[in-house]
Design a protein around this motif. Structure first.
Motif, PDB file in Angstrom:
ATOM      1  N   ALA A 294       0.808   6.053  -5.949  1.00  0.00           N
ATOM      2  CA  ALA A 294       0.874   4.797  -4.888  1.00  0.00           C
ATOM      3  C   ALA A 294       0.021   3.715  -5.045  1.00  0.00           C
ATOM      4  CB  ALA A 294       0.895   5.439  -3.443  1.00  0.00           C
ATOM      5  N   GLN A 295      -0.423   3.648  -6.325  1.00  0.00           N
ATOM      6  CA  GLN A 295      -1.449   2.519  -6.638  1.00  0.00           C
ATOM      7  C   GLN A 295      -0.704   1.748  -7.335  1.00  0.00           C
ATOM      8  OE1 GLN A 295      -2.687   5.644  -6.860  1.00  0.00           O
ATOM      9  NE2 GLN A 295      -2.952   5.524  -4.540  1.00  0.00           N
TER      10      GLN A 295
ATOM     11  N   MET B  34      -7.763  -2.084  -8.008  1.00  0.00           N
ATOM     12  CA  MET B  34      -7.519  -0.881  -7.640  1.00  0.00           C
ATOM     13  C   MET B  34      -8.407  -0.333  -6.629  1.00  0.00           C
ATOM     14  SD  MET B  34      -5.917   2.132  -8.363  1.00  0.00           S
ATOM     15  CE  MET B  34      -5.203   2.289 -10.082  1.00  0.00           C
ATOM     16  N   LEU B  35      -9.714  -0.610  -6.387  1.00  0.00           N
ATOM     17  CA  LEU B  35     -10.527  -0.443  -5.274  1.00  0.00           C
ATOM     18  C   LEU B  35     -10.067  -1.046  -4.222  1.00  0.00           C
ATOM     19  CD1 LEU B  35     -13.397   0.657  -4.726  1.00  0.00           C
ATOM     20  CD2 LEU B  35     -14.212  -1.793  -4.878  1.00  0.00           C
ATOM     21  N   PHE B  36      -9.581  -2.192  -4.411  1.00  0.00           N
ATOM     22  CA  PHE B  36      -9.107  -2.903  -2.915  1.00  0.00           C
ATOM     23  C   PHE B  36      -7.751  -1.699  -2.326  1.00  0.00           C
ATOM     24  CE2 PHE B  36      -6.640  -6.092  -0.576  1.00  0.00           C
ATOM     25  CZ  PHE B  36      -7.510  -6.466   0.005  1.00  0.00           C
ATOM     26  N   ILE B  37      -7.080  -1.502  -3.209  1.00  0.00           N
ATOM     27  CA  ILE B  37      -5.851  -0.666  -2.627  1.00  0.00           C
ATOM     28  C   ILE B  37      -6.346   0.826  -2.255  1.00  0.00           C
ATOM     29  CG2 ILE B  37      -3.731   0.511  -3.484  1.00  0.00           C
ATOM     30  CD1 ILE B  37      -3.129  -1.803  -5.365  1.00  0.00           C
ATOM     31  N   VAL B  38      -7.036   1.481  -3.039  1.00  0.00           N
ATOM     32  CA  VAL B  38      -7.536   2.628  -2.707  1.00  0.00           C
ATOM     33  C   VAL B  38      -8.304   2.663  -1.147  1.00  0.00           C
ATOM     34  CG1 VAL B  38      -9.249   4.743  -3.237  1.00  0.00           C
ATOM     35  CG2 VAL B  38      -7.496   3.709  -4.921  1.00  0.00           C
ATOM     36  N   THR B  39      -9.258   1.675  -1.048  1.00  0.00           N
ATOM     37  CA  THR B  39      -9.857   1.694   0.201  1.00  0.00           C
ATOM     38  C   THR B  39      -8.968   1.385   1.133  1.00  0.00           C
ATOM     39  OG1 THR B  39     -11.744   0.303  -1.062  1.00  0.00           O
ATOM     40  CG2 THR B  39     -11.813   0.523   1.291  1.00  0.00           C
ATOM     41  N   HIS B  40      -7.920   0.603   1.203  1.00  0.00           N
ATOM     42  CA  HIS B  40      -7.099   0.171   2.244  1.00  0.00           C
ATOM     43  C   HIS B  40      -6.278   1.588   2.536  1.00  0.00           C
ATOM     44  CE1 HIS B  40      -8.181  -3.821   1.868  1.00  0.00           C
ATOM     45  NE2 HIS B  40      -8.128  -3.978   3.176  1.00  0.00           N
ATOM     46  N   GLN B  41      -5.943   2.408   1.393  1.00  0.00           N
ATOM     47  CA  GLN B  41      -5.109   3.630   1.646  1.00  0.00           C
ATOM     48  C   GLN B  41      -5.862   4.573   2.530  1.00  0.00           C
ATOM     49  OE1 GLN B  41      -3.718   4.341  -2.458  1.00  0.00           O
ATOM     50  NE2 GLN B  41      -1.512   3.152  -1.867  1.00  0.00           N
ATOM     51  N   THR B  42      -7.179   4.982   2.012  1.00  0.00           N
ATOM     52  CA  THR B  42      -8.065   5.835   2.797  1.00  0.00           C
ATOM     53  C   THR B  42      -8.091   5.376   4.346  1.00  0.00           C
ATOM     54  OG1 THR B  42      -9.908   4.955   1.662  1.00  0.00           O
ATOM     55  CG2 THR B  42      -8.937   6.913   0.711  1.00  0.00           C
TER      56      THR B  42
ATOM     57  N   TRP C  99     -10.277   8.927  -3.679  1.00  0.00           N
ATOM     58  CA  TRP C  99     -11.401   8.712  -4.241  1.00  0.00           C
ATOM     59  C   TRP C  99     -11.766   8.983  -5.825  1.00  0.00           C
ATOM     60  CZ3 TRP C  99     -12.988   4.327  -2.712  1.00  0.00           C
ATOM     61  CH2 TRP C  99     -12.760   3.655  -1.281  1.00  0.00           C
TER      62      TRP C  99
ATOM     63  N   GLU D 142      -6.251   3.764   5.913  1.00  0.00           N
ATOM     64  CA  GLU D 142      -5.092   3.822   6.988  1.00  0.00           C
ATOM     65  C   GLU D 142      -4.946   5.413   6.955  1.00  0.00           C
ATOM     66  OE1 GLU D 142      -2.707   2.102   7.946  1.00  0.00           O
ATOM     67  OE2 GLU D 142      -3.371  -0.135   7.801  1.00  0.00           O
ATOM     68  N   LEU D 143      -5.055   6.394   6.155  1.00  0.00           N
ATOM     69  CA  LEU D 143      -5.076   7.761   6.288  1.00  0.00           C
ATOM     70  C   LEU D 143      -5.841   7.955   7.539  1.00  0.00           C
ATOM     71  CD1 LEU D 143      -5.014   9.149   2.874  1.00  0.00           C
ATOM     72  CD2 LEU D 143      -3.508   9.598   4.362  1.00  0.00           C
ATOM     73  N   TRP D 144      -7.076   7.473   7.427  1.00  0.00           N
ATOM     74  CA  TRP D 144      -8.265   7.786   8.722  1.00  0.00           C
ATOM     75  C   TRP D 144      -7.642   7.478   9.762  1.00  0.00           C
ATOM     76  CZ3 TRP D 144     -10.955  11.774   8.131  1.00  0.00           C
ATOM     77  CH2 TRP D 144     -11.417  12.321   7.067  1.00  0.00           C
TER      78      TRP D 144
ATOM     79  N   THR E  90      -7.884  11.897   1.037  1.00  0.00           N
ATOM     80  CA  THR E  90      -8.918  10.752   1.104  1.00  0.00           C
ATOM     81  C   THR E  90      -9.856  11.105  -0.245  1.00  0.00           C
ATOM     82  OG1 THR E  90     -10.207  11.640   2.792  1.00  0.00           O
ATOM     83  CG2 THR E  90      -8.603   9.892   3.371  1.00  0.00           C
TER      84      THR E  90
ATOM     85  N   GLN F 135     -10.113   6.962  -8.058  1.00  0.00           N
ATOM     86  CA  GLN F 135     -10.969   5.561  -8.160  1.00  0.00           C
ATOM     87  C   GLN F 135     -11.942   5.966  -9.254  1.00  0.00           C
ATOM     88  OE1 GLN F 135      -9.843   2.835  -6.885  1.00  0.00           O
ATOM     89  NE2 GLN F 135     -11.587   1.996  -8.213  1.00  0.00           N
TER      90      GLN F 135
ATOM     91  N   LEU G 193       1.663   7.745   4.558  1.00  0.00           N
ATOM     92  CA  LEU G 193       1.520   8.188   5.831  1.00  0.00           C
ATOM     93  C   LEU G 193       2.161   9.489   6.272  1.00  0.00           C
ATOM     94  CD1 LEU G 193       0.439   4.973   7.559  1.00  0.00           C
ATOM     95  CD2 LEU G 193      -1.108   6.506   6.694  1.00  0.00           C
TER      96      LEU G 193
ATOM     97  N   LEU H 252       0.832  -1.202  -0.016  1.00  0.00           N
ATOM     98  CA  LEU H 252       0.044  -0.025   0.082  1.00  0.00           C
ATOM     99  C   LEU H 252       0.955   1.210  -0.184  1.00  0.00           C
ATOM    100  CD1 LEU H 252      -2.798  -1.148   2.473  1.00  0.00           C
ATOM    101  CD2 LEU H 252      -2.957  -1.121  -0.040  1.00  0.00           C
ATOM    102  N   LYS H 253       2.113   1.134   0.090  1.00  0.00           N
ATOM    103  CA  LYS H 253       3.189   2.349  -0.120  1.00  0.00           C
ATOM    104  C   LYS H 253       2.922   3.237   1.181  1.00  0.00           C
ATOM    105  CE  LYS H 253       4.055   1.763  -5.050  1.00  0.00           C
ATOM    106  NZ  LYS H 253       4.750   0.770  -4.586  1.00  0.00           N
TER     107      LYS H 253
ATOM    108  N   ILE I  27       1.018  10.620  -3.580  1.00  0.00           N
ATOM    109  CA  ILE I  27      -0.120   9.714  -3.234  1.00  0.00           C
ATOM    110  C   ILE I  27      -1.058   9.197  -4.341  1.00  0.00           C
ATOM    111  CG2 ILE I  27      -2.469  10.262  -2.137  1.00  0.00           C
ATOM    112  CD1 ILE I  27      -1.496  11.696   0.040  1.00  0.00           C
TER     113      ILE I  27
END
Lengths: 352, 352, 352, 352
Positions: free
Chosen positions: D19-20, D35-43, C47, D45-47, C43, C50, C17, C11-12, D16
């Motif tokens: 990073a996918q 792609m969705l899988f990565i973006v979801t996990h990245q957001t 999105w 982690e940001l939260w 974020t 995406q 972060l 996830l880099k 940012i």
């Protein structure tokens, strides 16, 4: 001549908006939050009536010997509507939770012995979904519990359930078998390959020590066994929430070949059923968590340790657990057996 | 002896669950979706009753000469409840929108001439919030429009409104002026500094050409003028949604000094009022967008070009636009004038 | 040999972060809420990436000469995903609004002249949807405004837009015309009947006085005229958001005959496009209302009266206004012209 | 001179948005949904980073010897923000679930052995909340499991936890005891009355048979015993999530006397903590239900029977279970002991 329709008469607002009689007022110590308590339960009951209305219309179609695609599409649409209603019902708790435990204590004793366990519509609903059927011996009592005599007789555990309707419809799938083709054996082969591949993954997984490797390998064997059961038990067991072998094979077929035009709507129906199932469980979870916040360990107004019952019954509340567990038996796209042309052709449109 | 409370009797379910009479059934062409239409409107009306109940209890407190903190805290709590109810009401549209335009056409003609414009509770609500007051001449007609005689008389545009209640409460703020201290002049100075700083920002902004610079500078002057009006118009104008000078100064004070214990709850009350305001506008937006989806440009069942009215009235539906626009007049923390100790002390707890 | 995949490397996270550098910290007056401000925007940008990814994949399919049902079904699925992302993005504001105007003022000046108007992805997105195309002369400036040179060149207003893709796909509908059948004339007749019926409704409506009757009758005539335009303007006008005549007829056909298996997926695609459209507008509304709360009438950090632009541009942000207005031209089910068997047969499955 | 701030540089979008990197692409069989899988996990982690940031700032305040009301109010505000972030994070699953199990299978094998169990931030978060502390022996292993060496050392189970911070703050309550007043004994009396009343309710409850009566009476005795434990265990037990006796008494005091100005903010803090707690559990539930939908009984990519672990750990994930269970020990308003004036006066404002 027909009388002119007038908004408040049409909606019978006179009776609806005057149906809030606070017990705390009757008992001469008005508790402000009892109004919210009443209105929330009344709106929830109205939405349950709507869900009954939709499910009844769906069951009526499932009872017919043949389901044209247009009708199936309507069923899908109505299932989606039910899911939206369930979501709305769940958000009712956010409103009700603006009542704090102390606020509730202001009128809790006035309600005794009434309780949510007396919601006839809710019991009828779980019955209609097929949940009570599942533990007939133990729940007979429950489905009747706390109800007045005349209400007890209104719960008919012998009518057709959504579980049965879905099973019957699935069993009708005409594409599982033909002279030249057997979905079952064709898929079994694909699945055996998948199980082998899983074992290889486990053997090579860098994080697993020997013990874990053994455990995970056993897990694959368990899945294999479970899958075998799918093929070997012929009739399913409604009392266990277990679909018949043919129904399950059909559901599997639909999951795999959903891209064919003719399978499109059936796949959407299955997805909606799982959503409905999960929303029902989620609703009960949310309800329990609200009760916990509100009364802690105290006795429910209906006289039973409500929480304990609620918590136990939630796990048993999944209607289509068999459908939910199907992903365990999906092979990845490139390993799905190709359908023989005689079948694949039938699943397409007439027009090309 | 008191009769035992029974769930279905307590909630008067018999009358509530039998209050769905489909016009399409009466007219002998049953339309499935009319049930959803009825139930949605009935639950919305129930929630409006609840909002009335909460606002009435709030207005009763605002009418009293003195508001202890505990009561203000209850008011805040009930305003938050109203906001949650408004959110819930807004999500009702998601459910109603599972009805497609074609589905609605199946019974639209049966409803004529009934229409949502006949919702007495909604008209009473906007009246109680203080919205109709604002354009008394033009809305007199509207507030009565489409209603039966006996309903028309149930809208009393002369009772106390939430707008008035809030204004009266704000005006009572005893900390705006004392022998040694004048909030108004003290803040004016801070504000003048802010306006000067804004002008400097504009002068130095790298993206602005001369024309834009002029435009933005004019904008600052406009803000200054607007702010002057705040100080110069003494009485406000309920018919314009304009708070009195003192009420607005008070609101400003509360926004700036919210960190003092005694200002804590008042600040939360102001925040809730803005939320309530915005949710009311959002509800109307969402309603309009649903009507658009459902009937397009056709005439509403009530006989008027519903959309046009709705769209025009939304903009005028903000109750506390003055409160909403306050952020324009906030200076940043380090520039907020320090309160004299004589005042700041009073805003704290007795205990240290 | 391939390197083992590790969560944080995959996830880099290291770069993601550590990408939060507060200007207020650099400027040596740390403002706590700037972190929230940064994370929220990051974020949202993720999105948007995406959404671009999904739309690109959709446009690629729309560009092909033929769309099999399975692909159309994938397109529908991805449109629904975009709608879910839009909903998620809209709820970001709820989080951001936990920052009060005073909190924002703590670091607002540090950001100047940066601003949301510099979001390249957002401008590219509106461009890709087909929104800028619509007012090419006036928006050329806007789409470039505030951007650095190298970013300006990254906005290509000449690539295919979603609007165009949808139009081209709709125009390919082969069922609108055959030797024996013309959808256009057949539906015109049905529509004329509807318009006559509307006039009768108006004549007999008990709440209308003569003036209103006249007004509503004129309204029907306007709808008739508008509908005529549909038939008479051949090519549509992308710069006005106006679909070509054939595309609109096709959309109408799909709305009416959606129950045929072959029309099922196209109808769902149209529904998703309308949802996407409305969510885009809703997002901008919500954004504006947040900006209003945050800065009032002050200048945006990017140096323009942000609010004014935002508010004006929202109304022009509907991409598929023609699709949204279609309900105006729907006749009720019993009045929909029956399709000739030669066509209806083609719209079904091969299997019976 | 300071460099001009530019949106994309400020947010470090370059790193940012690049990073996918899809593993399925690297492995030359691109899977669209990765792609969705990565973006979801990245957001997500940001939260999580944002939640860490807020909790760190809260812990810093809790570590101080004295908490002025203004600071407590900020803490409450930040806790509410965390709750909003948790809600947002939970809705991420709705988006991720637009990926079907088959879609996931397209790249599941590419991810092995990476897995969500390797989220350092999540482990650090549970640690910081005080969850791991609770079963130190058993979770030591877990908190380290699957992590690379350098990450393992980044989990410090000895730093101050939110649980500890809250406990220390609660224990500081100066109003529990004075020469003339003892909250503990005064409340014990009120509570004994309540328990007696509960027993009477049970005796007279019309729906209970003898056996149930006995069971419910036993239940009351259990509550009494549980409550005694509250008073008798002096130090609590962080490893069991058990607050110290004094902290719990303090929490009880706050729940009962929340209407006093000085207790207002503490009560809101307690409410937020419970919300935060429940949202954390809800998040894990929702996560589990998504994993179930996605892989069924298959092994998680990280090599363990993820579901089993998840399901077991959820129940142990409540941080403030003691606070959650407080409603069991609330007596109704009219039975709350009146505070002596010496204390009640101190809880008010200086100004009257």
């Amino acid at each position: 001549m027909k009388k002119e329709v007038y908004y408040s008469e049409y909606l019978k607002l006179e009776s609806i908006l005057q149906a809030q009689e606070l017990e705390s007022v009757k008992n001469q110590h008005p508790a402000h939050d009892e109004m919210l308590f009443i209105v929330t339960h009344q709106t929830l009951e109205l939405w349950m009536k709507q869900i009954h209305f939709e499910i009844d219309s769906i069951l009526q179609e499932f009872a017919k010997p043949y389901l044209p695609d247009a009708t199936l599409s309507v069923i899908h649409h109505r299932l989606q509507r039910i899911v939206e209603i369930q979501k709305l019902m769940t958000s009712h708790f956010t409103v009700l939770e603006t009542m704090t435990p102390l606020d509730f204590l202001d009128f809790r004793d006035d309600l005794i012995p009434a309780s949510g366990f007396q919601s006839l519509q809710f019991k009828q609903l779980e019955c209609k979904l097929g949940i009570y059927q599942r533990h007939q011996s133990s729940t007979k009592a429950y489905s009747q519990q706390s109800l007045h005599k005349e209400d007890q007789s209104r719960i008919d555990e012998n009518t057709m359930t959504l579980f049965q309707g879905v099973q019957t419809w699935l069993e009708r799938n005409p594409f599982l078998e033909s002279k030249e083709y057997q979905f079952e054996s064709s898929y079994k082969n694909a699945l055996d390959l998948m199980f082998e591949k899983e074992k290889t993954l486990i053997q090579n997984h860098p994080f697993l020590d020997d013990e874990q490797r053994k455990k995970e390998t056993v897990n694959v064997e368990l899945m294999k066994d479970k899958f075998k059961d799918l093929f070997e038990s012929e009739n399913g067991d409604a009392t266990q929430g277990k679909l018949s072998r043919k129904a399950l094979l059909s559901a599997l077929f639909i999951n795999l070949y959903r891209d064919y035009p003719m399978i499109h709507t059936p796949f959407q129906v299955l997805r909606s059923l799982i959503e409905l199932d999960q929303m029902h469980v989620a609703w009960k979870h949310k309800h329990l968590s609200m009760v916990r916040k509100m009364i802690g360990l105290k006795m429910g107004t209906g006289g039973s340790s409500g929480q304990k019952y609620l918590s136990e019954s939630i796990e048993a509340s999944s209607i289509f657990s068999d459908l939910v567990s199907l992903p365990s038996y999906l092979v990845s796209r490139q390993n799905i057996p190709v359908l023989p042309e005689s079948i694949s052709k039938q699943l397409g449109f007439r027009w090309v």
